[in-house]
Design a protein around this motif. Sequence first.
Motif, PDB file in Angstrom:
ATOM      1  N   ASP A 314      -6.085  -6.922  10.242  1.00  0.00           N
ATOM      2  CA  ASP A 314      -6.306  -6.053   9.284  1.00  0.00           C
ATOM      3  C   ASP A 314      -5.195  -6.613   8.181  1.00  0.00           C
ATOM      4  O   ASP A 314      -4.408  -7.121   8.256  1.00  0.00           O
ATOM      5  N   THR A 315      -5.990  -6.344   6.902  1.00  0.00           N
ATOM      6  CA  THR A 315      -5.146  -6.695   5.702  1.00  0.00           C
ATOM      7  C   THR A 315      -5.019  -5.406   4.818  1.00  0.00           C
ATOM      8  O   THR A 315      -5.899  -4.666   4.518  1.00  0.00           O
ATOM      9  N   VAL A 316      -4.172  -5.621   3.731  1.00  0.00           N
ATOM     10  CA  VAL A 316      -3.961  -4.664   2.602  1.00  0.00           C
ATOM     11  C   VAL A 316      -4.111  -5.888   1.454  1.00  0.00           C
ATOM     12  O   VAL A 316      -3.383  -6.764   1.447  1.00  0.00           O
ATOM     13  N   GLU A 317      -5.150  -5.554   0.476  1.00  0.00           N
ATOM     14  CA  GLU A 317      -5.312  -6.594  -0.587  1.00  0.00           C
ATOM     15  C   GLU A 317      -5.512  -6.012  -1.911  1.00  0.00           C
ATOM     16  O   GLU A 317      -6.254  -4.912  -1.855  1.00  0.00           O
ATOM     17  N   GLY A 318      -5.080  -6.568  -3.048  1.00  0.00           N
ATOM     18  CA  GLY A 318      -5.234  -6.175  -4.299  1.00  0.00           C
ATOM     19  C   GLY A 318      -6.395  -6.962  -4.870  1.00  0.00           C
ATOM     20  O   GLY A 318      -6.759  -8.277  -4.329  1.00  0.00           O
ATOM     21  N   ASN A 319      -7.020  -6.562  -6.055  1.00  0.00           N
ATOM     22  CA  ASN A 319      -8.272  -7.273  -6.577  1.00  0.00           C
ATOM     23  C   ASN A 319      -9.321  -7.107  -5.392  1.00  0.00           C
ATOM     24  O   ASN A 319      -9.738  -8.432  -5.589  1.00  0.00           O
ATOM     25  N   SER A 320      -9.228  -6.526  -4.447  1.00  0.00           N
ATOM     26  CA  SER A 320     -10.448  -6.542  -3.784  1.00  0.00           C
ATOM     27  C   SER A 320     -11.515  -5.421  -4.124  1.00  0.00           C
ATOM     28  O   SER A 320     -11.202  -4.111  -3.990  1.00  0.00           O
ATOM     29  N   SER A 321     -12.667  -6.093  -4.545  1.00  0.00           N
ATOM     30  CA  SER A 321     -13.558  -5.094  -5.485  1.00  0.00           C
ATOM     31  C   SER A 321     -12.820  -4.327  -6.314  1.00  0.00           C
ATOM     32  O   SER A 321     -13.169  -3.175  -6.490  1.00  0.00           O
ATOM     33  N   ASP A 322     -12.042  -4.953  -7.226  1.00  0.00           N
ATOM     34  CA  ASP A 322     -11.223  -4.278  -8.282  1.00  0.00           C
ATOM     35  C   ASP A 322     -10.563  -3.541  -7.772  1.00  0.00           C
ATOM     36  O   ASP A 322      -9.982  -2.428  -8.805  1.00  0.00           O
ATOM     37  N   ALA A 323      -9.949  -3.309  -6.711  1.00  0.00           N
ATOM     38  CA  ALA A 323      -9.059  -2.364  -6.198  1.00  0.00           C
ATOM     39  C   ALA A 323      -7.950  -2.534  -5.069  1.00  0.00           C
ATOM     40  O   ALA A 323      -8.250  -3.929  -4.738  1.00  0.00           O
ATOM     41  N   VAL A 324      -7.030  -1.806  -4.806  1.00  0.00           N
ATOM     42  CA  VAL A 324      -6.325  -2.348  -3.499  1.00  0.00           C
ATOM     43  C   VAL A 324      -6.955  -1.696  -2.346  1.00  0.00           C
ATOM     44  O   VAL A 324      -7.443  -0.371  -2.299  1.00  0.00           O
TER      45      VAL A 324
END
Length: 352
Positions: A314-324
């Motif tokens: 699992d990850t947490v990502e910024g700019n993923s579908s324009d969001a976190v």
Amino acid sequence: MVNGITPQSSNHYIASSTGIPVSVSENTTTAGTSGAAAEDELQDVEFNDVEGIGKTEEEQAIEDVNNQLAKAEKQYADKIEQCNKQIEKMQEQLDKLDIQRRNLTQQLFAGSDTSSIMSGLQQLNSQKSQIINNITSILFNISEFETALEESKINAQESIDKINDVITQKESMTKIQTALEGTSGEIKPGMEMGDIVATLGSQFIDVINSDAEGNAAFSNGVSQHWCADFVTSIVKMACEATGTSIPSGFGSSSVSGLKSWGESNGSFVQTAGKGNKASIISSTIKPGDIMIQKENNSSHTGIVTKVYPDGSFDTVEGNSSDAVKGRHYSANSDKLTGFISMKWWLQMYLIP
């Protein structure tokens, strides 16, 4: 301070009350304001932007800008109407001159004194030429007024856009502060730094929900892809919050920059092209490590929050579908290049 962003002090965006002096002669037999003079006299309404104002003041500033623009529009409209009225008067004069010219021409054909009639026609033609020049000059002035009005509209919109940018940045900073406050209850004594990084990053899921917010929160307000800025910011926030040293040279606004940093210090773990990806990930990668995607025309990054025995993670990502966003990947993801192993377990954070 978060990634160089600090709440701004209170100032104002104020639209200038500069007038728009325009002179067009009321004398219909002489030229109106010359084009050059009109251009010199034009004074666009200016909209001064000063960063760092409170929300209420920002809303008032936008209203001030709109009010000044409305005032400018009325001033220009009045001047243009004045010009058009002068043109109407001059057109009436031209009509009268044409009637006089036709009468003189008829007299000429009737055998009247040729010399006096030709002299009269010459005078009428001279007056007609002067009036046409005046009309041309006024039409030029109208064009200048219209251009200046459009410039005032552009200036006003730019000022409003800047005010809205400040509003967005302040709202994002509030969200960051709220997220940081929410993190305190999630961090437990004896947690590894990697878990703290993962926990902190996860606080922004469904909190930062647009490119504008992401850029304001993590990219110093610069409009750009912000996945690497998010990773950089979260790592630095976690280090600053816990008093842990930020890894030397760490931080980049690009995925390639992060990858190069990992390669330069021997912490990059490549999985692309490997036959035992699941084994590499499950045995090597931990929460707080950084995922790098550079395969199949992708360029993305995120923070690992959990690793499963089968190598999925699992990850947490910024700019993923324009969001976190929180995401889940299999070990065989066709976009995955590898990871930066941050070796956080070497710096366990012991909460007092």
